[in-house]
Design a protein around this motif. Structure first.
Motif, mmCIF file in Angstrom:
data_model
loop_
_atom_site.group_PDB
_atom_site.id
_atom_site.type_symbol
_atom_site.label_atom_id
_atom_site.label_comp_id
_atom_site.label_asym_id
_atom_site.label_seq_id
_atom_site.Cartn_x
_atom_site.Cartn_y
_atom_site.Cartn_z
ATOM 1 N N ARG A 70 -5.752 3.201 2.930
ATOM 2 C CA ARG A 70 -5.609 1.524 2.927
ATOM 3 C C ARG A 70 -4.093 1.291 3.796
ATOM 4 O O ARG A 70 -4.314 0.604 4.608
ATOM 5 N N TRP A 72 -4.887 4.817 -1.742
ATOM 6 C CA TRP A 72 -3.980 4.009 -0.895
ATOM 7 C C TRP A 72 -3.210 4.256 0.362
ATOM 8 O O TRP A 72 -3.004 3.402 1.096
ATOM 9 N N THR A 101 0.719 -1.272 -0.031
ATOM 10 C CA THR A 101 0.089 0.002 0.057
ATOM 11 C C THR A 101 0.839 1.320 -0.110
ATOM 12 O O THR A 101 0.537 2.292 -0.789
#
Length: 171
Positions: A99, A96, A77
């Protein structure tokens, strides 16, 4: 390596929330970038240390696999987030990094779940392998739901800025 992991993961855990404050991103973009770099370095150190210590996780192979998957998810990530921002894909970078921080927050989730072991008189050998997965998989699912909800409701201001980005797919 455990100390390296704990210290660097703690740094990432403390730096991460500041990255989500829109005021800092708007008014102090250079601060956002520097804190982001520090977060990325701390996360990479923590993930690398986690890869080293995961084979020694308590309760066997299932917990080792859960922590290794978390460590590699962390690296993936952060790599995708950095890749996206270097290509100026702001919305993809945002997703991202959400995450990434969801995985970072697994440190908190893990400690919450650990309190359930004595509270409910669970056997450590059974509970801990489950916790090794439950500390991060639900976090990632919640992050994904948040990403999709903010895109659907228009709360993600950057959602239309990089529609052609092939890296924007979900995990």
């Amino acid at each position: 390596m455990l100390i390296t992991h704990a210290v660097s993961a703690s740094v990432a855990l403390l730096l991460g929330p500041w990255q989500f404050l829109s005021g800092i991103r708007r008014r102090r973009p250079s601060l956002h970038r520097w804190v982001g770099r520090a977060y990325a370095v701390a996360l990479c150190v923590a993930a690398s240390a986690a890869i080293w210590i995961s084979p020694h996780a308590a309760a066997g192979y299932v917990s080792t696999a859960g922590f290794l998957a978390l460590a590699f998810g962390w690296l993936f990530t952060i790599f995708m987030g950095i890749r996206a921002i270097k290509r100026h894909f702001v919305a993809t970078h945002r997703t991202w990094m959400i995450r990434s921080y969801a995985l970072t927050a697994s440190a908190i989730t893990l400690r919450i779940y650990l309190t359930f072991i004595p509270l409910f008189h669970l056997r450590f050998a059974i509970a801990y392998p489950a916790i090794a997965w439950l500390c991060w998989v639900p976090n990632l699912l919640i992050a994904e739901a948040w990403i999709r909800w903010t895109e659907a409701t228009g709360l993600n201001r950057h959602s239309n800025h990089d529609q052609l980005d092939p890296t924007s797919g979900s995990v």
